[in-house]
Scaffold this active site. Structure first.
Site, mmCIF file in Angstrom:
data_model
loop_
_atom_site.group_PDB
_atom_site.id
_atom_site.type_symbol
_atom_site.label_atom_id
_atom_site.label_comp_id
_atom_site.label_asym_id
_atom_site.label_seq_id
_atom_site.Cartn_x
_atom_site.Cartn_y
_atom_site.Cartn_z
ATOM 1 N N ASP A 172 0.857 -1.192 0.000
ATOM 2 C CA ASP A 172 0.000 0.000 0.000
ATOM 3 C C ASP A 172 0.891 1.239 0.000
ATOM 4 O O ASP A 172 1.847 1.332 0.766
ATOM 5 C CB ASP A 172 -0.882 -0.019 1.262
ATOM 6 C CG ASP A 172 -1.876 1.138 1.301
ATOM 7 O OD1 ASP A 172 -3.080 0.885 1.122
ATOM 8 O OD2 ASP A 172 -1.443 2.295 1.514
ATOM 9 N N ASN A 180 -2.242 13.240 -4.449
ATOM 10 C CA ASN A 180 -3.301 13.729 -5.339
ATOM 11 C C ASN A 180 -3.690 15.154 -4.972
ATOM 12 O O ASN A 180 -3.825 16.022 -5.845
ATOM 13 C CB ASN A 180 -4.538 12.844 -5.225
ATOM 14 C CG ASN A 180 -4.474 11.633 -6.150
ATOM 15 O OD1 ASN A 180 -3.736 11.632 -7.126
ATOM 16 N ND2 ASN A 180 -5.250 10.620 -5.842
ATOM 17 N N ASP A 189 -1.220 9.523 -10.685
ATOM 18 C CA ASP A 189 -1.114 8.464 -11.703
ATOM 19 C C ASP A 189 0.348 8.130 -11.995
ATOM 20 O O ASP A 189 0.725 6.959 -12.124
ATOM 21 C CB ASP A 189 -1.802 8.910 -13.003
ATOM 22 C CG ASP A 189 -3.318 8.812 -12.903
ATOM 23 O OD1 ASP A 189 -3.811 8.388 -11.834
ATOM 24 O OD2 ASP A 189 -4.001 9.161 -13.889
ATOM 25 N N GLU A 215 -4.423 2.338 -4.665
ATOM 26 C CA GLU A 215 -2.962 2.387 -4.474
ATOM 27 C C GLU A 215 -2.513 1.142 -3.738
ATOM 28 O O GLU A 215 -1.606 1.182 -2.934
ATOM 29 C CB GLU A 215 -2.538 3.657 -3.725
ATOM 30 C CG GLU A 215 -3.580 4.264 -2.815
ATOM 31 C CD GLU A 215 -3.787 3.505 -1.494
ATOM 32 O OE1 GLU A 215 -4.759 2.717 -1.443
ATOM 33 O OE2 GLU A 215 -3.009 3.723 -0.548
ATOM 34 N N ARG A 235 13.318 -5.092 0.089
ATOM 35 C CA ARG A 235 14.035 -4.454 -1.030
ATOM 36 C C ARG A 235 13.109 -3.484 -1.753
ATOM 37 O O ARG A 235 13.489 -2.369 -2.107
ATOM 38 C CB ARG A 235 14.538 -5.532 -1.991
ATOM 39 C CG ARG A 235 15.569 -5.002 -2.983
ATOM 40 C CD ARG A 235 16.047 -6.093 -3.916
ATOM 41 N NE ARG A 235 16.507 -7.275 -3.206
ATOM 42 C CZ ARG A 235 16.413 -8.517 -3.670
ATOM 43 N NH1 ARG A 235 15.836 -8.740 -4.846
ATOM 44 N NH2 ARG A 235 16.856 -9.532 -2.971
HETATM 45 P P1 GH3 Z 1 -2.834 5.518 3.831
HETATM 46 O O1 GH3 Z 1 -1.485 6.068 4.054
HETATM 47 O O2 GH3 Z 1 -3.588 5.260 5.089
HETATM 48 O O3 GH3 Z 1 -2.798 4.305 2.966
HETATM 49 O O4 GH3 Z 1 -3.695 6.631 3.087
HETATM 50 P P2 GH3 Z 1 -3.816 6.862 1.542
HETATM 51 O O5 GH3 Z 1 -4.047 8.290 1.275
HETATM 52 O O6 GH3 Z 1 -2.686 6.227 0.845
HETATM 53 O O7 GH3 Z 1 -5.091 5.980 1.199
HETATM 54 P P3 GH3 Z 1 -6.602 6.400 0.983
HETATM 55 O O8 GH3 Z 1 -7.322 5.090 0.858
HETATM 56 O O9 GH3 Z 1 -7.040 7.352 2.047
HETATM 57 O O10 GH3 Z 1 -6.639 7.134 -0.400
HETATM 58 C C1 GH3 Z 1 -6.341 6.514 -1.588
HETATM 59 C C2 GH3 Z 1 -6.555 7.509 -2.673
HETATM 60 O O11 GH3 Z 1 -6.171 6.976 -3.935
HETATM 61 C C3 GH3 Z 1 -7.981 7.944 -2.829
HETATM 62 C C4 GH3 Z 1 -8.252 7.878 -4.316
HETATM 63 O O12 GH3 Z 1 -8.797 9.076 -4.786
HETATM 64 C C5 GH3 Z 1 -6.888 7.681 -4.914
HETATM 65 N N1 GH3 Z 1 -6.905 6.918 -6.141
HETATM 66 C C6 GH3 Z 1 -7.504 5.715 -6.353
HETATM 67 N N2 GH3 Z 1 -7.264 5.315 -7.631
HETATM 68 C C7 GH3 Z 1 -6.508 6.267 -8.217
HETATM 69 C C8 GH3 Z 1 -5.936 6.432 -9.521
HETATM 70 O O13 GH3 Z 1 -6.070 5.581 -10.407
HETATM 71 N N3 GH3 Z 1 -5.203 7.536 -9.754
HETATM 72 C C9 GH3 Z 1 -5.007 8.485 -8.790
HETATM 73 N N4 GH3 Z 1 -4.277 9.549 -9.109
HETATM 74 N N5 GH3 Z 1 -5.560 8.385 -7.573
HETATM 75 C C10 GH3 Z 1 -6.280 7.285 -7.277
HETATM 76 MG MG MG Z 2 -2.332 4.128 1.111
HETATM 77 MG MG MG Z 3 -5.025 1.840 0.753
#
Ligand code: GH3
Ligand code: MG
Ligand code: MG
Length: 304
Positions: A172, A180, A189, A215, A235
């Site tokens: 993750d 973002n 992306d 992600e 790694r």
């Molecule tokens: P944590 O450290 O707890 O994992 O928090 P996080 O921000 O990494 O995770 P969270 O689940 O809060 O947010 C994930 C974000 O990823 C929300 C969503 O808008 C974004 N996302 C999901 N798919 C895509 C994608 O294909 N492209 C982009 N740019 N963003 C994406």
């Molecule tokens: Mg995350």
């Molecule tokens: Mg996540």
């Protein structure tokens, strides 16, 4: 065209070349098999009169890669009956043609055969493109969730048969939402693509990697003991930590957390259970500070 009769072969070769067909003639069954393996024909005209020819030849040709759907016309100098016609169809014939060849009829039959071949090729191409689209994540090119679990299912079944160990790594990206928010969705992306590339470089042949959600990624390592799975996850964590992603003039740093599950003996384990344990380990890695690898497996239990 596989035909040992020189006269009718010459007749067909001359006639068809007038209509811009390229005709390759094999006078024996062995020659036909040899040519078919090295060239790719769009249609086959097979004589039932030739020694070792006919149905047996057509059957063995159709076992060659790429020939399973090549249209076949059988020619025969016998007056054929319904039974022979059915047999010809059973062996894949589109047409059964009685010699001497009838020019018009043969040309019409061949044109149908070639059109059918073109149509089949087109459908094959589209199906494989659909397969690709349905199994890959367009952003990263990795397996998507659906395909990952299909492949994992196969690998777990195989590991169950061979009693081989395996590891599952749940990955993750940390605070991805912030990336973002700070740099825009396109930057997010680019980060996903970069992390996917890093993972692709680290895994070995036979490992299965997929993007499971936004992600989040899963990596299945067949035939892998826990220590190796842990090493690979570590790694990967370091590579991502030390890489800088440059997007739109910004330098972006990210980290990942990983949960590693090691199954010494995957017999009887369900995919859900495996993913659940890896996910729990990932959760712990995030809860205890992120940019960490947490391991769950028998080796750890043995040591503690
Ligand atoms: P944590 O450290 O707890 O994992 O928090 P996080 O921000 O990494 O995770 P969270 O689940 O809060 O947010 C994930 C974000 O990823 C929300 C969503 O808008 C974004 N996302 C999901 N798919 C895509 C994608 O294909 N492209 C982009 N740019 N963003 C994406
Ligand atoms: Mg995350
Ligand atoms: Mg996540």
């Amino acid at each position: 065209m596989a035909d040992s009769d020189e006269e009718s072969s010459n007749f067909i070769a001359e006639l068809l070349s007038l209509y811009n067909y390229e005709v390759i003639h094999a006078p024996t069954a062995a020659e036909a098999a040899h040519l078919a393996a090295s060239l790719q024909f769009d249609s086959l005209i097979v004589s039932l009169d030739m020694p070792n020819g006919g149905f047996t030849l057509s059957q063995s040709l159709r076992e060659i890669d790429g020939y399973d759907d090549v249209p076949v016309l059988f020619s025969t100098s016998e007056v054929y009956d319904y039974a022979l016609l059915m047999e010809a169809q059973f062996y894949g014939a589109l047409f059964l043609h009685m010699k001497p060849f009838n020019e018009c009829e043969l040309l019409a039959q061949l044109s149908t055969m070639v059109r059918l071949k073109i149509l089949r090729d087109e459908i094959k191409g589209r199906l494989s493109e659909l397969d690709r689209l349905a199994s890959t994540d367009p952003l990263t090119g990795l397996y998507n969730r659906r395909m990952f679990f299909r492949r994992m299912d196969e690998e777990v079944a195989r590991a169950g048969r061979t009693a081989a160990p395996m590891c599952l790594i749940y990955v993750d990206i940390g605070y991805f939402k912030v990336i973002n928010d700070d740099h825009g969705h396109a930057a997010g992306d680019a980060v996903l693509q970069q992390v996917a590339r890093t993972m692709t470089r680290i895994i070995r042949r036979g490992d299965v990697l997929g993007r499971i959600g936004g992600e989040e990624f899963l990596i299945l390592l067949p035939d892998t003991p826990g220590s190796a799975g842990q090493r690979i996850a570590e790694r990967l964590r370091q590579r991502v930590e030390h890489a800088t992603i440059i997007y739109g003039g910004h330098k972006i740093k990210v980290t990942i957390s990983a949960g590693v599950f090691h199954a010494a003996d995957p017999v009887g384990l369900s995919l859900d259970e495996m993913v659940k344990v890896a996910d729990q380990a990932l959760y712990e890695a995030k809860e205890t500070g992120r940019n960490r690898v947490v391991y769950r497996g028998e080796e750890e239990n043995n040591n503690s």
